[in-house]
Write an enzyme that holds these catalytic residues in place. Structure first.
Site, PDB file in Angstrom:
ATOM      1  N   SER A 219       8.177  -4.409   7.572  1.00 37.30           N
ATOM      2  CA  SER A 219       6.930  -5.111   6.926  1.00 37.30           C
ATOM      3  C   SER A 219       6.852  -4.481   5.529  1.00 37.30           C
ATOM      4  CB  SER A 219       5.684  -4.568   7.299  1.00 37.30           C
ATOM      5  OG  SER A 219       4.704  -4.707   6.486  1.00 37.30           O
TER       6      SER A 219
ATOM      7  N   GLU B 108       4.626  -3.882   3.970  1.00 36.92           N
ATOM      8  CA  GLU B 108       3.707  -2.698   3.602  1.00 36.92           C
ATOM      9  C   GLU B 108       4.533  -1.512   3.393  1.00 36.92           C
ATOM     10  OE1 GLU B 108       0.370  -2.146   3.477  1.00 36.92           O
ATOM     11  OE2 GLU B 108       0.234  -4.487   3.198  1.00 36.92           O
TER      12      GLU B 108
ATOM     13  N   TYR C 255      -0.489   2.525   9.040  1.00 37.84           N
ATOM     14  CA  TYR C 255       0.240   1.499   9.442  1.00 37.84           C
ATOM     15  C   TYR C 255       1.686   1.317   8.674  1.00 37.84           C
ATOM     16  CZ  TYR C 255       1.827  -3.391   9.519  1.00 37.84           C
ATOM     17  OH  TYR C 255       2.815  -4.332   9.962  1.00 37.84           O
TER      18      TYR C 255
END
Ligand code: GDP
Length: 320
Positions: free
Chosen positions: A126, A128, A150
């Site tokens: 991801s 992120e 996360y």
């Protein structure tokens, strides 16, 4: 005729898993979906293909259940899309997020290594992971600085995938996907939240839309384009990692402007900033450089930002 290609998808009931299942069925694959037992499993996103796929009960927290599924179905390709995927929840349940999103990847890789190291493995990494970005745009060589439990868990998942490739020679790929949306994305994520909220206001079913950080900027694509990139990664001669992104960045505010604007509304009359949607630490600016995916995989997105928001608004209008 040989055996058809078999693919196992974890997270098949989610946004990405359901589009990937659609895509692989079109390619002639036999599709197995790993699903966690629950008294209320939500099959909404795969209802239209439920009679064409096989559901296998397993859990990323349970090593033997994954080994058993691989032994029984002998997939050629495994797509690990299951995760605790909502960033705000990862502060509330950081340990569980780590179990699914980080250690779950190791359990999948261990099962592949033990049952059949020829299996091709895709890990859903991801953007992120870039978090507090070290360079712009971000590519495969950009250092990570995750900003949420996360993101931290996804960094672990990425590196353990790279490590199993280097340690055991597995055909293991990590796709670093930037934000992607579709009418099947959960309403808690910012794009569907905004387009759905704008349509509700247009129809007189709501009067305000409560959001968090309007200045956050994301690189946003269309999910069916992104699942095609996952598949392409596993069809190459060599396993590798790829950024998949549109190359454009737009703020939450811009999404509001466009979505409300397409409905003939002025967003500033309706959007209210509610501190409950602000995060302890946020990711301010994501914009990806997908030139490697374009060059090596021949990947191209089919929808630009405006067309994507238009599609989302139209889908919400139709559903209403
Ligand atoms: P993420 O990139 O996986 O965290 O995707 P999200 O759709 O959850 O959030 C994208 C960005 O939108 C984040 O930087 C949020 O801070 C920002 N944002 C602003 N308001 C909201 C909101 O009401 N809900 C969500 N989910 N995000 C919001």
């Amino acid at each position: 005729m040989g055996r058809p290609k078999v693919a196992l998808i974890t997270g098949i009931t989610g946004q990405d898993g359901s589009y990937l299942a659609d895509f692989l069925l079109d390619q002639g694959y036999e599709v197995i979906g790993m699903v966690r037992r629950s008294s209320t499993v939500n099959f909404d996103r795969i209802r239209h293909i439920q009679d064409r796929i096989t559901i296998a009960q397993g859990d990323l927290l349970d090593q033997m259940s994954i080994v058993d599924i691989l032994r029984e179905h002998r997939p050629h390709e495994v797509y690990n899309l299951a995760a605790q995927s909502f960033v705000p929840t990862s502060w509330k349940q950081p340990v569980l997020t780590g179990e699914f999103t980080a250690l779950g990847v190791t359990r999948m890789l261990e099962a592949v290594r033990i049952v059949d190291p020829e299996i091709r493995f895709y890990q859903a990494s991801s953007s992120e992971m870039f978090g507090k970005v070290k360079q712009t745009p971000q590519n495969e060589d950009t250092p990570f600085h995750p900003r949420s439990p996360y993101g931290v868990a996804k960094v672990y998942g990425h590196y353990i995938t790279v490590n199993y490739r280097e340690s055991y020679g597995l055909f293991a790929c990590s796709g670093i996907l930037f934000n992607h949306t579709s009418p099947r994305q959960g309403l808690e994520f910012f794009t569907p939240k905004i387009t759905h909220g704008a349509v509700q206001i247009k129809r007189g079913q709501a009067s305000k839309l409560y959001l968090g950080n309007l200045d956050a900027r994301r690189d946003l694509g269309y999910t069916p384009d992104y699942v095609r990139a996952m598949w392409l990664m596993l069809q190459q001669d060599h396993p590798d990692d790829y950024v998949v992104a549109s190359g454009e960045t737009h703020s939450v505010r811009e999404v509001c402007q466009l979505a409300f604007g397409q409905l003939g509304l002025n967003w500033e009359d309706y959007v209210v900033v509610d501190p409950q949607f602000l995060r302890p630490a946020d990711v301010d600016l994501l914009v990806g450089d997908a030139s490697k995916a374009r060059r090596v995989l021949g990947w191209e997105p089919t929808l630009n930002f405006e067309a994507l928001i238009h599609l989302m608004v139209q889908a919400n209008l139709k559903a209403a």
